[in-house]
Design a protein around this motif. Structure first.
Motif, short mmCIF file in Angstrom:
data_model
loop_
_atom_site.label_atom_id
_atom_site.label_comp_id
_atom_site.label_asym_id
_atom_site.label_seq_id
_atom_site.Cartn_x
_atom_site.Cartn_y
_atom_site.Cartn_z
N LEU A 1 26.48 24.31 -56.07
CA LEU A 1 26.71 24.96 -54.78
C LEU A 1 28.01 24.40 -54.21
O LEU A 1 28.31 23.21 -54.39
CB LEU A 1 25.56 24.68 -53.81
CG LEU A 1 25.69 25.20 -52.38
CD1 LEU A 1 25.66 26.72 -52.33
CD2 LEU A 1 24.57 24.65 -51.51
N LEU A 2 28.76 25.25 -53.53
CA LEU A 2 30.03 24.84 -52.95
C LEU A 2 30.02 25.13 -51.46
O LEU A 2 29.76 26.26 -51.04
CB LEU A 2 31.14 25.64 -53.64
CG LEU A 2 32.58 25.25 -53.40
CD1 LEU A 2 32.86 23.85 -53.92
CD2 LEU A 2 33.49 26.24 -54.11
N LEU A 3 30.27 24.10 -50.65
CA LEU A 3 30.49 24.25 -49.21
C LEU A 3 31.99 24.08 -49.02
O LEU A 3 32.54 23.03 -49.36
CB LEU A 3 29.75 23.18 -48.40
CG LEU A 3 28.33 23.52 -47.98
CD1 LEU A 3 27.41 23.47 -49.16
CD2 LEU A 3 27.88 22.59 -46.90
N LEU A 4 32.64 25.11 -48.51
CA LEU A 4 34.09 25.18 -48.61
C LEU A 4 34.72 25.59 -47.29
O LEU A 4 34.40 26.64 -46.74
CB LEU A 4 34.40 26.22 -49.70
CG LEU A 4 35.81 26.52 -50.11
CD1 LEU A 4 36.50 25.27 -50.67
CD2 LEU A 4 35.81 27.62 -51.16
N ASP A 5 35.63 24.75 -46.80
CA ASP A 5 36.38 25.08 -45.59
C ASP A 5 37.32 26.24 -45.91
O ASP A 5 37.92 26.29 -46.98
CB ASP A 5 37.17 23.86 -45.13
CG ASP A 5 37.84 24.07 -43.78
OD1 ASP A 5 37.36 24.89 -42.98
OD2 ASP A 5 38.86 23.39 -43.51
N VAL A 6 37.46 27.17 -44.97
CA VAL A 6 38.30 28.34 -45.20
C VAL A 6 39.78 27.97 -45.15
O VAL A 6 40.54 28.27 -46.06
CB VAL A 6 38.00 29.45 -44.17
CG1 VAL A 6 38.99 30.59 -44.29
CG2 VAL A 6 36.59 29.95 -44.33
N ARG A 7 40.17 27.28 -44.08
CA ARG A 7 41.59 27.01 -43.86
C ARG A 7 41.92 25.56 -44.17
O ARG A 7 41.54 24.66 -43.44
CB ARG A 7 41.96 27.36 -42.42
CG ARG A 7 41.86 28.85 -42.18
CD ARG A 7 42.41 29.25 -40.83
NE ARG A 7 42.42 30.69 -40.70
CZ ARG A 7 41.58 31.36 -39.94
NH1 ARG A 7 40.68 30.72 -39.22
NH2 ARG A 7 41.65 32.68 -39.88
N MET A 8 42.65 25.41 -45.29
CA MET A 8 43.12 24.09 -45.71
C MET A 8 44.58 24.25 -46.12
O MET A 8 44.98 25.32 -46.56
CB MET A 8 42.30 23.57 -46.90
CG MET A 8 40.86 23.29 -46.57
SD MET A 8 39.96 22.64 -48.01
CE MET A 8 39.85 24.10 -49.04
N PRO A 9 45.36 23.17 -46.03
CA PRO A 9 46.75 23.26 -46.49
C PRO A 9 46.79 23.51 -48.00
O PRO A 9 45.91 23.07 -48.74
CB PRO A 9 47.35 21.89 -46.16
CG PRO A 9 46.30 21.10 -45.49
CD PRO A 9 45.03 21.88 -45.48
N GLY A 10 47.79 24.24 -48.45
CA GLY A 10 47.90 24.53 -49.89
C GLY A 10 46.97 25.66 -50.28
O GLY A 10 47.03 26.76 -49.75
N VAL A 11 46.06 25.35 -51.19
CA VAL A 11 45.10 26.35 -51.68
C VAL A 11 43.96 26.48 -50.66
O VAL A 11 43.23 25.52 -50.42
CB VAL A 11 44.54 25.95 -53.06
CG1 VAL A 11 43.53 26.96 -53.55
CG2 VAL A 11 45.69 25.81 -54.07
#
Length: 178
Positions: A51-61
């Protein structure tokens, strides 16, 4: 799926990573962290992410870029993703995220109880999905093994199913039919 599959938490803010780890710790799952989209992709491609909990806005990718890439790679396209955003509800973001097949889009600040419920459900469903895939592979190999083996005289390659219908019990449903 191996029981050592982990939940990968990705955010470029250390305090958010700590808060998410604290919220999910009571579930008892293995947790891993990444602070960038690049680092997240490397960990996902190494495997063992359930499972992946992932921030939408990050620098770079960005988080959306990570999801786009994952959906193009066979080994990662079915990993459930919960996107996290602190920028409020955005119709375009919502449409894009769900169009990419994310499981959920959660606004920060996050309710720990609701997050644990979603994570438990998605992680367990993914594990069941992987276990079924493994069982299908094993059954296909078994059937292929039977098909490749020379048939022995007087014995079919695979046993025939029992086609007899079992007798019906005299229960409440049987009494209602009369």
């Amino acid at each position: 799926m191996p029981s050592d599959a982990k939940i990968l938490i990705v955010d470029d803010h250390e305090e958010t990573l700590y808060a998410l780890e604290s919220a999910l710790a009571p579930l008892g799952y293995r947790l891993a962290r990444a602070t960038s989209g690049d680092e997240a992709l490397k960990q996902v491609l190494r495997g063992q992410v359930g499972l992946l909990l992932l921030d939408v806005r990050m620098p770079g990718v960005s988080g959306l870029d990570v999801v786009r890439y994952m959906r193009r790679v066979e080994q990662t396209q079915n990993i459930p993703v919960i996107l996290l955003t602190g920028f409020g509800a955005d119709h375009e973001l919502t449409a894009t995220a769900f169009g990419l097949g994310v499981a959920d889009l959660v606004l920060k600040p996050i309710d720990p109880w609701a997050l644990r419920t979603k994570v438990r459900y998605l992680y367990d469903a993914y594990q069941r999905h992987r276990a079924l895939e493994e069982e299908v592979r094993e059954l296909r190999a078994l059937v292929k093994g039977h098909a490749d083996a020379p048939e022995r005289p007087g014995r079919p390659a695979l046993p025939r199913p029992d086609t007899r219908v079992p007798p019906q019990r005299d229960g409440p449903a049987a009494k209602n039919r009369t």
